[in-house]
Motif scaffolding. Structure first.
Motif, PDB file in Angstrom:
ATOM      1  N   THR A  60      67.822 104.099  74.627  1.00 20.45           N
ATOM      2  CA  THR A  60      67.917 103.014  73.633  1.00 20.45           C
ATOM      3  C   THR A  60      68.383 103.580  72.301  1.00 20.45           C
ATOM      4  O   THR A  60      67.959 104.684  71.920  1.00 20.45           O
ATOM      5  N   ASN A  61      69.240 102.848  71.622  1.00 19.59           N
ATOM      6  CA  ASN A  61      69.610 103.295  70.265  1.00 19.59           C
ATOM      7  C   ASN A  61      69.104 102.294  69.221  1.00 19.59           C
ATOM      8  O   ASN A  61      69.557 102.310  68.084  1.00 19.59           O
ATOM      9  N   TYR A  62      68.165 101.425  69.634  1.00 21.48           N
ATOM     10  CA  TYR A  62      67.468 100.609  68.631  1.00 21.48           C
ATOM     11  C   TYR A  62      66.440 101.499  67.961  1.00 21.48           C
ATOM     12  O   TYR A  62      65.787 102.307  68.643  1.00 21.48           O
ATOM     13  N   ARG A  81      74.217  98.368  69.227  1.00 17.29           N
ATOM     14  CA  ARG A  81      72.918  98.673  69.848  1.00 17.29           C
ATOM     15  C   ARG A  81      72.905  98.379  71.346  1.00 17.29           C
ATOM     16  O   ARG A  81      73.536  97.435  71.810  1.00 17.29           O
ATOM     17  N   TYR A  82      72.149  99.174  72.091  1.00 18.09           N
ATOM     18  CA  TYR A  82      72.003  98.965  73.543  1.00 18.09           C
ATOM     19  C   TYR A  82      70.621  99.418  74.016  1.00 18.09           C
ATOM     20  O   TYR A  82      69.954 100.212  73.341  1.00 18.09           O
ATOM     21  N   ARG A  83      70.231  98.862  75.146  1.00 10.28           N
ATOM     22  CA  ARG A  83      69.007  99.329  75.820  1.00 10.28           C
ATOM     23  C   ARG A  83      69.322  99.470  77.303  1.00 10.28           C
ATOM     24  O   ARG A  83      69.999  98.602  77.856  1.00 10.28           O
ATOM     25  N   THR A  85      68.146  99.305  81.223  1.00  9.60           N
ATOM     26  CA  THR A  85      67.102  98.657  82.016  1.00  9.60           C
ATOM     27  C   THR A  85      66.467  99.693  82.948  1.00  9.60           C
ATOM     28  O   THR A  85      66.998 100.803  83.113  1.00  9.60           O
ATOM     29  N   GLY A 108      65.056 108.176  72.852  1.00 13.03           N
ATOM     30  CA  GLY A 108      65.554 106.970  72.208  1.00 13.03           C
ATOM     31  C   GLY A 108      65.038 106.833  70.793  1.00 13.03           C
ATOM     32  O   GLY A 108      64.191 107.613  70.339  1.00 13.03           O
ATOM     33  N   ASP A 111      61.676 102.163  69.386  1.00 14.00           N
ATOM     34  CA  ASP A 111      62.072 100.816  69.786  1.00 14.00           C
ATOM     35  C   ASP A 111      60.860 100.112  70.408  1.00 14.00           C
ATOM     36  O   ASP A 111      60.439 100.455  71.518  1.00 14.00           O
ATOM     37  N   TYR A 113      60.560  97.449  71.848  1.00 11.55           N
ATOM     38  CA  TYR A 113      60.795  96.768  73.123  1.00 11.55           C
ATOM     39  C   TYR A 113      60.141  97.577  74.259  1.00 11.55           C
ATOM     40  O   TYR A 113      59.611  97.018  75.214  1.00 11.55           O
ATOM     41  N   TYR A 114      60.187  98.909  74.118  1.00  8.66           N
ATOM     42  CA  TYR A 114      59.605  99.766  75.157  1.00  8.66           C
ATOM     43  C   TYR A 114      58.115  99.941  74.883  1.00  8.66           C
ATOM     44  O   TYR A 114      57.675 100.935  74.330  1.00  8.66           O
ATOM     45  N   TYR A 305      75.172 106.235  71.255  1.00  5.16           N
ATOM     46  CA  TYR A 305      74.034 107.038  70.801  1.00  5.16           C
ATOM     47  C   TYR A 305      74.587 108.085  69.833  1.00  5.16           C
ATOM     48  O   TYR A 305      74.643 109.272  70.090  1.00  5.16           O
TER      49      TYR A 305
END
Ligand code: SAM
Ligand code: FES
Length: 370
Positions: A60-62, A81-83, A85, A108, A111, A113-114, A305
């Motif tokens: 992830t680059n968030y 930005r990307y994540r 899966t 990463g 983030d 989200y994780y 990244y």
């Protein structure tokens, strides 16, 4: 005098602040050659000519942080930005296993989200498929409980560079972040039982030899299993875009000194070092480095990244990186080692911790199948 300090470092694996300062302030080209030679001799005594590979998955680059040097900092609106899966990550590790990687590094930005639940799902998926492969996490600062849950789910190692051991410099570079918390995180990770990696950047704007000595003393005292250190390289979309980056010379000097202070440490020759010099990683290995982390991220996200400008290997397939790096290691006079590559001192000390672990079966297998 400098040569005497190098001899002392070689024989005792220790040096005072004053000695290290004197060494850095007065190191001549000839001394530098001697330092590198002694670092090389030290690594030959501990790890021989082996170089361990880790497959790096930049998932992830968030990032919620705003480190001023970093290309994926929160405020960089140009970052795409990307994540990845769970399925994307599974694909990466399958490729990695086929290429012979026995360690995956999941790295990463910070983030949210994780969540712990998502990370545990990822960790368990990897351990189910490849119980004997090691997982290194590099997700930044999280709570003690979060680190513990991920460890109990099967994560083996955690990489959290301290970035700089000088509080004022740390605070300038990390707006709104706490120097003490970062250091506490490293202590927490160690206490939980991870093989911990600390580390720092070389050539940060405003960094002096005294600051670098602080870093050396810090890692000597913390005694981490790994030390990740590389040159600072400016990124065009950050406040430090016009600053000068760290040099090959200073970075290889630091690698050699860390090898002398911590003979057993796992010491990557970093991608950043390979990005400032075409044979930077080889020079890092010759200065005591014994780990390389080729990229396993899908090529579709590689250039996203983007931590610094001029990052190498962004267009290469995982297999190309694998072959390229093995050729480089061999040509430099070293050999790729296809094992998990645990820290040798840690391996000896932690058999009991392993045996008591919640995930007893998998972990016990990990020790004895190595
Ligand atoms: N978020 C996690 C953390 O904070 O540890 C891991 C990701 S972070 C991007 C990984 C490392 O990249 C940092 O520890 C930092 O030392 C390095 N880094 C970031 N920007 C850099 C730059 N401009 N030049 C060199 N290294 C950089
Ligand atoms: Fe978060 Fe760099 S600012 S990874």
């Amino acid at each position: 005098m400098v040569k005497e300090i190098i001899d002392k470092l070689y024989l005792e694996n220790n040096g005072t602040k004053e000695e290290l300062n004197f060494l850095l302030d007065n190191l001549t080209d000839e001394d530098k050659k001697y330092l590198i030679q002694k670092a090389h001799e030290t690594r030959m005594k501990t790890y021989g000519d082996k170089v361990y590979l880790r497959g790096l998955i930049e998932f992830t680059n968030y990032c919620k942080r705003n480190c001023v040097y970093c290309g994926i900092r929160r405020s960089n609106k140009n970052a795409d930005r990307y994540r990845l899966t769970l399925e994307d990550i599974e694909e990466c590790i399958d490729i990695g296993d086929r290429l012979g990687y026995k360690t995956y590094v999941l790295q990463g930005g910070e983030d949210d989200y994780y969540t712990d639940e998502r990370m545990i799902e990822i960790i368990k998926m990897i351990k189910r498929k490849y119980p004997n492969n090691a997982i290194t996490l590099s997700l930044g600062e999280r709570s003690y409980e979060s680190y513990k849950k991920m460890f109990e789910a099967g994560a083996d190692r955690y990489l959290l560079r301290h970035e700089t051991a000088t509080k004022e410099l740390y605070e300038k570079l990390h707006p709104g972040a706490s120097f003490e918390n970062r250091q506490q995180c490293l202590q927490n990770l160690k206490e939980i039982g991870y093989q911990v990696g600390a580390g720092f950047m070389v050539g940060l704007p405003g960094q002096t030899n005294k600051d670098l000595v602080n870093d050396l003393i810090f890692v000597k005292e913390l005694e981490p299993a790994m030390v990740g250190l590389g040159p600072f390289i400016p990124h065009k979309d950050t406040p430090l875009k016009d600053e000068k980056g760290g040099s090959l010379e200073m970075t290889t000097t630091m690698l050699a000194l860390v090898r002398l202070l911590l003979p057993d440490v796992l010491l990557p020759a970093t991608t950043a070092l390979g990005s400032i010099d075409p044979t930077g990683r080889e020079k890092g290995i010759k200065a005591g480095g014994n780990v390389v982390m080729p990229n396993l991220s899908p090529t579709s996200v590689r250039d996203k990244y983007s931590l610094y400008d001029g990052k190498i290997c962004t267009g290469d397939e995982a297999a190309e990186c694998r072959n390229c790096i093995e050729g480089r290691i061999n040509r430099a006079g070293f050999k790729v080692e296809i094992t998990r590559g645990d820290n040798i001192a840690w391996r000896g000390k932690n058999k009991d911790i392993f045996a008591k672990d919640v995930d007893k079966k998998i972990r016990t297998e990990n020790i004895f199948l190595r």
